[in-house]
Enzyme design. Sequence first.
Site, mmCIF file in Angstrom:
data_model
loop_
_atom_site.group_PDB
_atom_site.id
_atom_site.type_symbol
_atom_site.label_atom_id
_atom_site.label_comp_id
_atom_site.label_asym_id
_atom_site.label_seq_id
_atom_site.Cartn_x
_atom_site.Cartn_y
_atom_site.Cartn_z
ATOM 1 N N TYR A 60 118.261 -0.294 22.226
ATOM 2 C CA TYR A 60 117.714 0.972 22.723
ATOM 3 C C TYR A 60 117.233 1.834 21.561
ATOM 4 O O TYR A 60 116.185 2.463 21.641
ATOM 5 C CB TYR A 60 118.771 1.751 23.544
ATOM 6 C CG TYR A 60 118.147 2.968 24.189
ATOM 7 C CD1 TYR A 60 117.525 2.875 25.431
ATOM 8 C CD2 TYR A 60 118.123 4.200 23.526
ATOM 9 C CE1 TYR A 60 116.904 3.966 26.004
ATOM 10 C CE2 TYR A 60 117.503 5.292 24.093
ATOM 11 C CZ TYR A 60 116.895 5.178 25.335
ATOM 12 O OH TYR A 60 116.273 6.268 25.896
ATOM 13 N N PHE A 436 86.765 8.929 37.810
ATOM 14 C CA PHE A 436 86.110 7.620 37.745
ATOM 15 C C PHE A 436 87.062 6.472 38.074
ATOM 16 O O PHE A 436 86.638 5.414 38.530
ATOM 17 C CB PHE A 436 85.484 7.392 36.359
ATOM 18 C CG PHE A 436 86.462 7.497 35.226
ATOM 19 C CD1 PHE A 436 86.775 8.720 34.670
ATOM 20 C CD2 PHE A 436 87.081 6.369 34.722
ATOM 21 C CE1 PHE A 436 87.691 8.823 33.632
ATOM 22 C CE2 PHE A 436 87.998 6.449 33.682
ATOM 23 C CZ PHE A 436 88.306 7.693 33.141
HETATM 24 N N1 PM9 Z 1 89.847 3.888 26.565
HETATM 25 C C1 PM9 Z 1 88.388 2.389 27.640
HETATM 26 O O1 PM9 Z 1 88.197 1.553 28.510
HETATM 27 C C2 PM9 Z 1 90.696 2.781 28.622
HETATM 28 C C3 PM9 Z 1 90.522 3.414 29.916
HETATM 29 S S1 PM9 Z 1 89.109 4.404 30.278
HETATM 30 C C4 PM9 Z 1 89.772 5.961 30.210
HETATM 31 O O2 PM9 Z 1 87.525 2.695 26.788
HETATM 32 C C5 PM9 Z 1 89.678 6.482 23.248
HETATM 33 C C6 PM9 Z 1 88.519 6.581 22.338
HETATM 34 C C7 PM9 Z 1 89.737 5.537 24.238
HETATM 35 C C8 PM9 Z 1 90.855 5.492 25.127
HETATM 36 C C9 PM9 Z 1 90.906 4.594 26.208
HETATM 37 C C10 PM9 Z 1 91.897 6.427 24.912
HETATM 38 C C11 PM9 Z 1 93.100 6.437 25.795
HETATM 39 C C12 PM9 Z 1 91.792 7.342 23.926
HETATM 40 N N2 PM9 Z 1 90.701 7.361 23.107
HETATM 41 O O3 PM9 Z 1 93.926 4.025 27.587
HETATM 42 O O4 PM9 Z 1 95.688 5.700 27.176
HETATM 43 O O5 PM9 Z 1 88.733 4.666 24.359
HETATM 44 O O6 PM9 Z 1 95.608 3.677 25.786
HETATM 45 O O7 PM9 Z 1 93.902 5.369 25.499
HETATM 46 C C13 PM9 Z 1 89.653 3.070 27.582
HETATM 47 P P1 PM9 Z 1 94.836 4.641 26.579
#
Ligand code: PM9
Length: 444
Positions: A60, A436
Amino acid sequence: MVELLKMTTRAQRLRAIKEAGFNTFLLKSEDVYIDLLTDSGTSAMSDRQWAGLMMGDEAYAGSRNFYRLEKAVQQYYGYKYLIPTHQGRGAENIISKILIKPGDVVPGNMYFTTTRLHQELAGGTFADIIIDEAHDPMSEHPFKGNVDFEKLDRIVKQHGAAKIPYISIATNVNMAGGQPISMANLRQLREYTHQHGIRIIHDMTRVAENAYFIQQREEGYKKRRIRDIVKEICSYTDGATMSAKKDALVNIGGFLATNEWDVFEEARNMVVVYEGLHTYGGLAGRDMEAMAIGIEESLDDNHMGARVGQVEYLGHKMESYDIPIVRPIGGHGIFVDARRFLPHLTQDEFPAQTLSAEVYLESGIRTMERGIVSAGRKADGENYYPKLELVRFTIPRRVYTQAHMDVVAEATQAVLKRRNRIKGMKMVYEPKYLRFFQARFERL
Ligand code: PM9
């Protein structure tokens, strides 16, 4: 690992996309042939990473995998303090809650959906300071992720530095088409922020891809290794959020990193409320091990050449079929310009959402809308109307072959040939946050 791909009939796809409300996020993956929805968590792990999974220390507290990950972040990125999170948005939530006060303004080089939402939920307002060329799909600017200092200076003069908790800088700007910021621009931003006493928080989700473009395009970096370029990028920033599901080649995971002890202390306390103890942050020990290995692998020059090379292969193929795409070709996928593809549709008829559904219907290939639906609504309820209305063909790392890319280009060409007969859509269900992901549509 290899996986069977399933081919479907047009009748099956029509049923599936209707059931999904013409939203590719709502399709079942078993109904998808080639999955270019995202590069997030969809990359193939290496033999070393799979072996790393077997080395999980599932204690943990104080798992040895945490210390391994902490060392990798310090060694390769140069940040002092690490807080693991379940994925990127977990880190965005924590940093936004710590640094942003109601009424603050957060300038950034183009919005990202989850990043801006967390800034807004903390009471801040995002202000776009990216150069105008980033909003023009046809501009050939080699560093469309650059900051426009006139825009930034106007905001700093208007609100005062005290109202700006940090500048949000993404490397390889996702919503602009996977476009890099140059080292010269970032260095200049560092000098500017030092003069004004403002932090830079780095969204380093695709930092290695950005470093690759600096190596290829920026004076003085041709002979530098990607790992050195990445470290230099990070050195101009005060902290970072990371979705390790992209560059860092894992299926789940992320982190918050900072050089500031006070911020670290608060984040270390807050992570136990939202994610888990500060030495696992919502991840299993094995996930942290795979991430530490993935970080190292992502910085390999050959890997990055092959990765971006495959994206370029698809882009050139599409261009040879006269498919309108965002130029220059970006790092993580090809962004098709739905405005030019479906010029007879207004933005309120959701051209990118429509095109994404049509590509699926044609071929079983899954892509993602990056236009008016992704942009969402302002605080006053009005829709944002982004200049870019794009469909993203995102390429997972180390998964598909060039033959798959041929199929993708040919299928898109087939849609192009019948584009005049394509009608737009109306939204029939709209969730409150990040619409979306779950919105539903019907054909007009
Ligand atoms: N990006 C992408 O497909 C995943 C879902 S669409 C909202 O591009 C940036 C630049 C990203 C990103 C996720 C996140 C969030 C932050 N910054 O999906 O929470 O491209 O791990 O990261 C997507 P997490």
